[in-house]
Scaffold this active site. Structure first.
Site, mmCIF file in Angstrom:
data_model
loop_
_atom_site.group_PDB
_atom_site.id
_atom_site.type_symbol
_atom_site.label_atom_id
_atom_site.label_comp_id
_atom_site.label_asym_id
_atom_site.label_seq_id
_atom_site.Cartn_x
_atom_site.Cartn_y
_atom_site.Cartn_z
ATOM 1 N N LEU A 13 0.821 -1.210 0.000
ATOM 2 C CA LEU A 13 0.000 0.000 0.000
ATOM 3 C C LEU A 13 0.854 1.258 0.000
ATOM 4 C CD1 LEU A 13 -2.667 -1.052 2.667
ATOM 5 C CD2 LEU A 13 -2.981 -0.965 0.189
ATOM 6 N N GLY A 15 9.810 5.901 5.594
ATOM 7 C CA GLY A 15 10.972 5.841 6.459
ATOM 8 C C GLY A 15 10.906 4.739 7.500
ATOM 9 N N PRO A 27 -6.353 -1.194 11.150
ATOM 10 C CA PRO A 27 -7.508 -1.352 10.262
ATOM 11 C C PRO A 27 -7.170 -0.836 8.861
ATOM 12 C CG PRO A 27 -8.135 -0.259 12.315
ATOM 13 C CD PRO A 27 -6.643 -0.299 12.289
ATOM 14 N N ASP A 34 6.023 13.703 11.934
ATOM 15 C CA ASP A 34 5.923 13.644 10.473
ATOM 16 C C ASP A 34 4.476 13.859 10.038
ATOM 17 O OD1 ASP A 34 6.820 13.457 7.891
ATOM 18 O OD2 ASP A 34 6.888 11.273 7.843
ATOM 19 N N LYS A 70 1.747 15.131 7.796
ATOM 20 C CA LYS A 70 1.624 15.478 6.380
ATOM 21 C C LYS A 70 0.382 14.806 5.829
ATOM 22 C CE LYS A 70 4.694 11.667 5.049
ATOM 23 N NZ LYS A 70 5.939 11.291 4.351
#
EC number: 2.7.10.1
Length: 615
Positions: A295, A299, A364, A416, A418
């Site tokens: 998927l 990092g 999930p 992180d 975003k």
């Protein structure tokens, strides 16, 4: 004459109908007004709670369904004091009651047991006293019950064990007494749910009985010993060469490669509501981690789509960090702490797998992918995110981050934030993912981590220069994510150089605002279907979040309030005055000040040499 009589009758009919509507509509409003009157509100959080309105659905911090019935009350971390009221039991469709991190005293009303639709009851970090009401056992839909860090006393009601939907329970840091129930839903919970109380500790499981070995004659022992010695020597010779070859092969093989181990080495156990999967189970679910099921990658490792034996779709994150000896217990502890962070807008950790060579996390599966994929990688058959959805995403992700910062102990810094890490559920509700992983991947370190984890364009300047992260680091990343939502563009894009534009999205947006080109920065996929004032407000929040100085950025809890319409105008006006002062006296720029948009130059210059991990 008849006509004259009809007019007053019609007038009275309207008055009666209006009165009926007001009475029925205000039943829930009256209950919330009683709560307001019982609480001291120094920050005027409840100022919009006007009892004269037909329904409370227009009040801040109140959410209603399509039938104008209250489903959610969000008053966490609002600096409220006072007591709860029994009228709270008169909200028949309430699903979320969030009153954590205040200074509420008194007892928990028994009438909360009437809230049969309640899913989450969060009253932690207050000063509540008295017993836990046994009536809470009626809440057959309750999934999250957090009453920790209060002064609750007495025994745990046995009725709670019948709430089979209960997934998260935290009663820690209360002077509770008596035994801990071990039946029903309580059979899943570990001591962390009852830490720092006066409860009787759960008994340790007795070791399995050892069968006695019958005595044998001395002569027989000598013969048996000789045979055993010969067999052992032969076995040593038989396995020595393959073992040496295997050790040599492992040393030569790259250290970031994963070794599969039999499922028997990883028995399935439960840690509270968190399941420990066997490696074999996840191998089967993901078709042995087939590339066709990837998927995403980033990092922390690759993410695979999987289908469990019961048909449930999951996302399996396979962590790629090198393992060190003795880190299993700490890894397990960190995983359990992540699993305790449960919120509507946080990606729920379902389970994990840990072997001597593997670390995997199970989440999930989110069918609608991430915000980034919906903005920039959607198929033609999929409609773009409309403006109301983008507004909901902005508010939902802010709520999730605020929970990580203010209501997790210890607090969780994402590091992180975003668009690629904001996932979307079936209803396009924002779900923050990848939280807690930065600390999880540093579990083998005993020193302060200085490695910068993040993505170019989202990294706050102070984090890049010092390697030290804080809540304000996440606020900066969130502000850039808002600009992604508005523009549909990447935070860092070399393609913008073709038009002599800034590669950094933040600088590009500031440049357009200085040139009064607001319409040029809005995502073309919206096709003009938005309100200018709403776009401007979201840009204002984004710019407040991305200020150079972390001290000047708002907290995520403040961001939530601004997005809900509380305090943005005042905060923006104050910031504009400060920017005007800087430009007039301290930091002259080459750009003329634009009325309504006074934008300072960005100081978040990030060099290309810093590593980035696109997800």
């Amino acid at each position: 004459m008849e006509r004259r009589l009809m007019i007053p009758c019609f007038f009275w009919l309207i008055l009666v109908l209006d009165l009926v509507l007001r009475v029925s509509g205000n039943a829930e409003g009256d209950a919330l007004s009683a709560l307001k009157n019982s609480l001291a509100d120094p920050n005027k959080v409840l100022q919009s709670w006007d009892a004269t309105l037909v329904t409370p659905c227009t009040w801040f911090h109140v959410t209603c369904n399509s039938d104008n019935s209250v489903t959610r009350v969000d008053l966490g971390n609002a600096n409220l004091s006072g007591q709860l009221v029994m009228q709270l039991g008169q909200l028949p469709n309430l699903q979320y009651l969030e009153l954590y991190s205040n200074n509420i005293t008194g007892t928990i009303p028994e009438q909360l047991g009437n809230l049969t639709e309640l899913v989450s009851l969060d009253l932690y970090l207050n000063n509540l006293s008295g017993p836990i009401p046994s009536t809470l056992g009626r809440l057959k839909k309750l999934r999250f019950l957090r009453l920790n860090n209060n002064s609750l006393s007495g025994e745990i009601p046995r009725s709670l064990t019948a709430v089979l939907t209960l997934q998260v329970l935290d009663l820690s840091n209360n002077p509770l007494t008596g035994d801990i129930p071990v039946n029903g839903s309580f059979s899943l919970f570990t001591p962390i749910s009852f830490a720092n109380t006066k409860l009787t500790p759960l008994p340790a499981s007795p070791p399995p009985p050892i069968s006695p070995t019958p005595p044998s004659p001395a002569g027989s022992n000598r013969i048996t010993g000789a045979i055993a010695g010969g067999v052992a020597a032969g076995a040593a010779l038989l396995f020595a060469v393959p073992a040496i070859a295997l050790a040599w092969w492992r040393r030569k093989k790259p250290q970031d490669h994963f070794f599969d181990v039999p499922a028997e080495e990883d028995p399935e156990v439960h840690l509270g509501q968190l399941k420990r999967f066997s490696l074999r189970e996840l191998q089967v679910a993901s078709d042995n981690f087939s590339n066709k099921n990837i998927l995403g990658r980033g990092g922390f490792g690759k993410v695979y789509k999987g289908r469990l034996a019961d048909g449930t779709l999951v996302a399996v994150k396979r962590l790629k960090e090198e393992r060190t000896q003795g880190g299993e217990l700490q890894f397990q502890t960190e995983v359990e702490m992540i699993s305790m962070a449960v919120h509507r807008n946080l990606l729920r950790l379902r389970g994990f797998c840990m072997t001597p060579t593997e670390r995997l996390l199970v989440y999930p599966y989110m069918a609608n992918g991430s915000v980034a994929s919906c903005l920039r990688e959607r198929p033609e058959s999929q409609p773009p995110l409309d403006w109301p959805k983008r507004q909901r995403i902005a508010l939902g992700s802010a709520r999730g981050l605020a929970y990580l910062h203010d209501h997790c102990d210890p607090k969780i810094i994402h590091r992180d934030v975003k668009a690629a890490n904001i996932l979307l559920d079936e209803e396009f509700e924002a779900v923050v993912g990848d939280f807690g992983l930065a600390k999880l991947m540093d579990y083998k370190d005993t020193h302060v981590t200085t490695a910068v984890r993040g993505t170019i364009g989202h990294i706050a300047p102070e984090y890049l220069s010092t390697g030290k992260s804080s809540e304000k680091t996440d606020v900066f990343g969130y502000g850039v994510m808002l600009l992604e939502l508005i523009t549909g563009q990447r935070a860092f894009d070399l393609a913008r150089l073709a038009n002599d534009d800034d590669v950094m999205l933040l600088d590009w947006v500031k440049g357009l605002l200085k040139e009064k080109k607001l319409e040029a920065l809005v995502d073309v996929d919206l096709q003009g279907n938005y309100k200018d004032e709403e776009v401007e407000q979201l840009i204002q929040v984004a710019l407040l979040c991305t200020q150079s100085s972390p001290m000047e950025r708002p907290k995520m809890s403040e961001v939530v309030r601004m997005l809900e319409g509380d305090g943005l105008a005042e905060r923006w006006e104050e910031w504009q005055k400060e920017e005007m002062f800087r430009q007039d006296f301290n930091y002259p720029t080459h750009h003329p000040a634009v009325s309504g948009w006074i934008i300072g130059d960005s100081t978040s210059q990030i060099e290309n040499e810093y590593p980035s991990g696109p997800r």
